[in-house]
Write a protein that holds these residues in place. Sequence first.
Motif, PDB file in Angstrom:
ATOM      1  N   ARG A 188       0.794  -1.177  -0.042  1.00  0.00           N
ATOM      2  CA  ARG A 188       0.053  -0.084   0.077  1.00  0.00           C
ATOM      3  C   ARG A 188       0.917   1.350  -0.009  1.00  0.00           C
ATOM      4  NH1 ARG A 188      -3.821   1.922   4.982  1.00  0.00           N
ATOM      5  NH2 ARG A 188      -4.387   3.849   4.177  1.00  0.00           N
TER       6      ARG A 188
ATOM      7  N   LYS B 262       2.605   1.821  -3.504  1.00  0.00           N
ATOM      8  CA  LYS B 262       1.761   2.140  -4.427  1.00  0.00           C
ATOM      9  C   LYS B 262       1.549   3.911  -4.211  1.00  0.00           C
ATOM     10  CE  LYS B 262      -0.692  -1.907  -5.542  1.00  0.00           C
ATOM     11  NZ  LYS B 262      -2.161  -2.670  -5.489  1.00  0.00           N
ATOM     12  N   LYS B 263       1.351   4.331  -2.704  1.00  0.00           N
ATOM     13  CA  LYS B 263       1.554   5.582  -2.533  1.00  0.00           C
ATOM     14  C   LYS B 263       2.668   6.525  -3.013  1.00  0.00           C
ATOM     15  CE  LYS B 263       1.447   7.886   1.752  1.00  0.00           C
ATOM     16  NZ  LYS B 263       0.930   7.935   3.151  1.00  0.00           N
TER      17      LYS B 263
END
Length: 147
Positions: free
Chosen positions: A70, A73-74
Motif C-alpha cells: 500500500r 503504491k502511494k
Amino acid sequence: VDFDRFDVSFKYIDVGSEHPEASELVSMTADISTIGRGHQMFRFGHTFQDIYVTTRAELYVVDREYLSVREAKKWQKNTSLAQDWTATRPPGLPELSAETLRLIARVDSIDHEALRLNLEPSQRLVRTIPKPPKQTFLQYLKSLVVH
C-alpha cells in the motif's frame, strides 16, 4: 538500438541457501555495448555511420527499507515523497577501480550551471513572430498620412 553486449553481474554476501535472496544483494554492475545510439543527437556524427557506445553502471546497496504494498503504491503516485539520497559506501565493499574513480571525479567537476549559461543559442532555432494584421494595416495608414 542494437546491443552488442549486455552483461549484468550481481554480488551477494552471506548467502544462506542455494538461491540468493534480494536481502543478500550488495552490488550490481552492468556493462552495455550498443550500436546506433546518438543518431538523434544534434550535429553528432553522420546518420550513415554506426556509432558505438559503451556504458558501465555500478549500483551499491547502502541501506534497505521495507515498505508495505500500500505504501509503495502511494510512493509511486506521489514523487514528492522521494528522499534526497547521497552516494555513500558502506564498510566492507571492495574499493572502486582507478578508472571508475577518475570517471566520478570528472563528472563531479562539471559545472552544469556555467555550461548552460555560457551556451550560445543557435540563431537557426529563433523564429520570427509575424505582425498581426491590425499592426500592418495601421502602419500602412500611417505611411499614407506622413507623405
